[in-house]
Design a protein around this motif. Structure first.
Motif, PDB file in Angstrom:
ATOM      1  N   PHE A 193       0.850  -0.908   0.022  1.00 64.20           N
ATOM      2  CA  PHE A 193       0.249  -0.149   0.103  1.00 64.20           C
ATOM      3  C   PHE A 193       0.703   1.503  -0.317  1.00 64.20           C
ATOM      4  N   PHE A 194       1.864   1.659   0.623  1.00 65.97           N
ATOM      5  CA  PHE A 194       2.746   2.749   0.711  1.00 65.97           C
ATOM      6  C   PHE A 194       3.814   2.231  -0.248  1.00 65.97           C
ATOM      7  N   GLU A 224       2.469   1.640  -3.768  1.00 71.04           N
ATOM      8  CA  GLU A 224       1.604   1.977  -4.532  1.00 71.04           C
ATOM      9  C   GLU A 224       0.991   3.726  -4.085  1.00 71.04           C
ATOM     10  N   GLN A 225       1.076   4.176  -2.975  1.00 68.21           N
ATOM     11  CA  GLN A 225       0.393   5.269  -2.723  1.00 68.21           C
ATOM     12  C   GLN A 225       1.552   6.715  -2.595  1.00 68.21           C
ATOM     13  N   ASP A 226       3.147   5.457  -2.286  1.00 65.05           N
ATOM     14  CA  ASP A 226       3.950   6.664  -3.112  1.00 65.05           C
ATOM     15  C   ASP A 226       4.346   7.160  -4.434  1.00 65.05           C
ATOM     16  N   GLN A 227       4.328   6.115  -5.424  1.00 64.98           N
ATOM     17  CA  GLN A 227       4.240   6.866  -6.888  1.00 64.98           C
ATOM     18  C   GLN A 227       3.355   7.740  -7.128  1.00 64.98           C
ATOM     19  N   LYS A 228       1.885   7.721  -6.636  1.00 66.68           N
ATOM     20  CA  LYS A 228       0.819   8.531  -6.993  1.00 66.68           C
ATOM     21  C   LYS A 228       1.572  10.346  -6.848  1.00 66.68           C
ATOM     22  N   THR A 229       2.628  10.598  -6.123  1.00 65.35           N
ATOM     23  CA  THR A 229       2.913  11.784  -6.425  1.00 65.35           C
ATOM     24  C   THR A 229       4.631  12.202  -6.355  1.00 65.35           C
ATOM     25  N   HIS A 243       7.150  15.678  -3.871  1.00 62.64           N
ATOM     26  CA  HIS A 243       6.843  15.333  -2.994  1.00 62.64           C
ATOM     27  C   HIS A 243       7.992  16.161  -1.964  1.00 62.64           C
ATOM     28  N   THR A 293       7.803  10.020   2.551  1.00 63.41           N
ATOM     29  CA  THR A 293       6.688   9.632   1.684  1.00 63.41           C
ATOM     30  C   THR A 293       6.635   8.841   2.345  1.00 63.41           C
ATOM     31  N   GLU A 294       5.318   7.715   2.104  1.00 61.68           N
ATOM     32  CA  GLU A 294       5.585   6.548   3.580  1.00 61.68           C
ATOM     33  C   GLU A 294       6.163   5.340   3.740  1.00 61.68           C
TER      34      GLU A 294
END
Length: 767
Positions: free
Chosen positions: A323-324, A326-331, A336, A420-421
């Protein structure tokens, strides 16, 4: 002689505390014995999750009688002093001994049984045990006087030669009964004596030796991986941690969903390691496999049940990691990076965004100045070199600009993953995750690799980057850190180095050495690493210019110290590094080390040893006669005699005849005139003439070789002075009665010293 066993049984001791607990128990026990006048032949300690144990062998059965003497006040001292002393020692005045006008209390203490000593010492050890964290429990915890222990203490075994040493701690009486494995052995276990303790517990499924548990884990994990056609990823730290979590370790192999392999392998390994204490495995292709090895603390009837439970827990952890990811790649990383303005780097140095800005400028400067070059080089024939070969860069302006652009881009993004997460969950992955995210964005490979590796080299065994973009960013980051913290006077002191500046300096040294970077450390433009920490006045009210100079000087001294530490491991003598640094202005580490290595090779030869002896003799004579300083500055009388009748030295009207000695042109004139006057005023002795001729030949050769960075040739030139200087001291009287001879010979020795100083300050060389 007797053997003593002590076991302190409690609830699970954290694995990280066990090694230090073993050391503390051995230390406290030895101290207690020493106070009683006892010594054990050997003391061995053990730790498992549920017990801390000690076996001491060859203990005497009783202590010897001792006489304790306490010094008191002088005879005739005020009555209050004598009364206080008597209360302290518990004696009457007539029981005191007077010696040399001083009262002494002498108390004869009879010997004691060792059992009594231990019964008194062990409770004290238990109550004073220095656990990093401890707790109180039960009804007694209402009182601050109750026992504190790492986890609730439940039993004590204390046996001296098989007999119980009786004592009680917080209601827990000592005895010979312990407990075996929590699951494999129910009921109490009786221990006969210290000699049978280890095997008695082994029969109860408890391995007390941590080294044996480590071996069982290491071999068992390797075996179950091999049985599945996999290779275990070795992790000795994880072996030790699992040994601290188990009393009867049993490695088991399990599998997780292959879909998780889309997550970077480092993330999977760290998730398994940190959260679950699992090992990971690689397949035949060297890539991470969807397998893990857990270490059970039980011999399961059905291993599949245990493995499945561990698989479910790991799957939950890996789901979080995915989840971390995939979420980080959205930004994008650039977005960042904007958040770095909200993170303080240091209260005097601004935010992390401020640091990134400085690093970006410095990385670009390193490329544009040609310190970090593109990899395109061409080897061509040249008539100017002895072997006809020279290496010249054929990088055109476009290549340099492209490299500078990528270095700046990588520098601006290198800290972005801090927000990042994934890095928030696993700080160990900083840099690495930024590299992955940059690659996923489609940024140039050179940029993503620079972001990934810009913290390197971190430790002595870490890889040193060689890719130009990575080298530029890594070097810029470390240079900025060093200069910034030195500018606010946050330098390492003693063992304290909160900002890891020593590690940064060693990283810079290794980057420069490994990549042969020709960087003069003092040439780094101050404005590239200046921020709010540089005011118009600088620190302590000094001007900015003087503050910069002070920072630069302190940094060079700091690098010299770090270089000596690093090179000591390579067998390089620290005094030779000092000898080169003492010349001043030498802050090109590649050139400096080349000179040091040539110097070490030279001083190890017979010529080098004898030349050093001749130099020290010459230096001592010159110092005694007033020729102070490394450049052979003569005294006023000598300078006046050289200047008399000489039209080439300008007449300034200065009263001080040494006013122009530091002028290099005047220095050359003085040296020349010293030789001319010597030749005109008297006929030099053969040994004197031989030294003059040798200096005329060797000094220019050595200077030219140093200029060309051919330091071995410079040493060879100096070697030709060995025989002439030896002969000079054997045959020539320096302090002759004639003033002109004395002055000329002193000037000649100064020439000799100056010639040697072109290579290194030999006064700093030991021996």
């Amino acid at each position: 002689m007797a053997d003593f066993l002590l076991e302190l049984r409690c609830e699970e001791i954290p694995a990280r505390m066990q090694p230090k607990a073993k050391e503390d128990l051995a230390r406290l026990f030895a101290d207690a014995l020493a106070k009683a006048g006892l010594t054990a032949g050997q003391v061995e300690t053990f730790a498992t999750p549920r017990r801390l144990s000690l076996i001491a062998t060859d203990l005497p059965l009783a202590t010897s009688a001792v006489s304790e003497e306490t010094k008191g006040p002088k005879v005739g001292a005020p009555p209050q002093a004598l009364e206080g002393f008597l209360r302290k020692v518990g004696l009457a005045e007539e029981q005191l001994v007077v010696r040399d006008g001083v009262y002494f209390a002498v108390v004869e203490k009879p010997g004691r049984d060792t059992s009594d000593v231990l019964a008194e010492a062990v409770p004290t050890i238990i109550r004073a045990f220095p656990w990093p964290k401890s707790m109180r429990w039960g009804a007694g915890s209402l009182s601050t006087e109750s026992l504190r222990w790492v986890r609730p203490l439940s039993g004590i075994v204390a046996l001296l030669d098989g007999a119980v040493v009786p004592f009680e701690v917080d209601g827990i009486a000592s005895g010979r009964t312990t407990m075996g494995h929590r699951f494999h052995h129910s009921g109490p276990v009786e221990v006969a004596d210290a000699g049978s303790y280890i095997e008695t517990l082994r029969a109860a499924h408890v391995i007390v030796h941590v080294s044996e548990r480590c071996r069982m884990i290491r071999e068992g994990a390797t075996r179950v991986a091999a049985e599945a056609g996999l290779t275990l990823v070795e992790d000795e730290g994880l072996v030790i941690e699992n040994a601290g979590l188990t009393e009867w370790p049993v490695p088991l192999l399990g599998r997780f969903d292959e879909a998780f392999l889309d997550v970077p392998p480092e993330v999977i390994q760290l998730t398994a390691r940190v959260n679950q204490k699992y090992f990971v495995c690689e397949g035949a292709d060297g890539k991470l496999a969807n397998a893990f090895v857990c270490t059970a603390n039980i011999e399961p009837r059905d291993p599949a049940v245990v493995v499945d439970g561990n698989r479910k827990v790991l799957a939950a952890r890996l789901s979080d990691a995915r989840f971390f990811w995939e979420q980080d790649q959205k930004t994008p990383l650039a977005v960042h990076a904007e958040k770095l303005a909200r993170i303080t780097f240091h209260e005097k140095l601004g935010t992390v965004a401020d640091k990134v800005e400085r690093v970006a400028k410095l990385a670009r400067w390193l490329v544009e100045e040609g310190i970090v070059k593109p990899t395109s080089v061409r080897v061509e024939r040249s008539r100017d070199t002895e072997d006809g070969l020279s290496t010249s860069l054929e990088a055109n302006g476009a290549e340099v600009r492209n490299l500078a652009d990528m270095a700046e881009q990588a520098a601006r993004l290198c800290k972005a993953d801090l927000v990042t997460e994934m890095v928030g969950e696993f700080p160990e992955l900083q840099g690495l995750m930024g590299g992955y995210y940059a690659a996923k964005e489609g940024l140039p490979q050179e940029v993503s690799e620079a972001i990934r590796d810009h913290y390197k080299p971190v430790g002595q065994g870490d890889d040193v980057p060689t890719a130009p973009v990575t080298v530029a960013v890594s070097l810029a980051d470390k240079l900025d850190t060093l200069r910034s913290f030195f500018a606010i006077d946050e330098k390492p002191t003693g063992s304290k180095d909160p900002f890891a500046l020593r590690r940064a300096a060693l990283g810079i040294i290794r980057l420069i050495q490994h990549n042969a970077l020709r960087l003069n450390l003092s040439s780094v433009r101050p404005e590239l690493v200046e921020g709010p920490h540089f005011s118009s006045e600088g620190k302590d009210g000094a001007s900015t210019g003087s503050a910069r100079t002070e920072v630069g000087s302190d940094l060079l001294d700091f690098f010299a110290d770090r270089l000596k530490v690093q090179q000591r491991e390579a067998g390089v003598r620290h005094d030779l590094i000092d000898a080169v640094f003492a010349l001043g202005g030498e802050d090109d580490l590649v050139r400096l080390l080349a000179r040091v290595h040539a110097l070490q090779a030279f001083v190890g030869t017979e010529d080098g040893t004898n030349l050093l002896a001749g130099y020290k003799r010459a230096a001592n004579i010159l110092k005694k006669e007033g020729y102070e300083g490394p450049t052979g500055t003569p005294d006023p009388q000598v300078l006046a005699s050289l200047k008399e009748g000489n039209d080439t030295i300008p007449d300034t009207g200065e009263e001080d005849p040494l006013a122009l000695v530091d002028d290099p042109d005047v220095g050359d004139i003085l040296a020349a005139e010293a030789r001319n006057n010597a030749a005109l005023s008297y006929t030099p002795e053969p040994a004197e003439k031989a030294l003059i001729d040798a200096l005329d030949a060797a000094a220019p050769r050595a200077a030219a070789a140093v200029e060309a960075e051919k330091f071995a040739d410079a040493m060879a030139a100096l070697a030709t002075l060995r025989a002439p200087i030896d002969r000079f001291f054997e045959e020539v009287t320096v302090n002759a009665d004639e003033a002109n001879k004395r002055s000329s010979r002193l000037a000649l020795l100064a020439r000799f010293r100056d010639a040697v100083h072109r290579v290194a300050d030999f006064s700093r060389i030991e021996g």
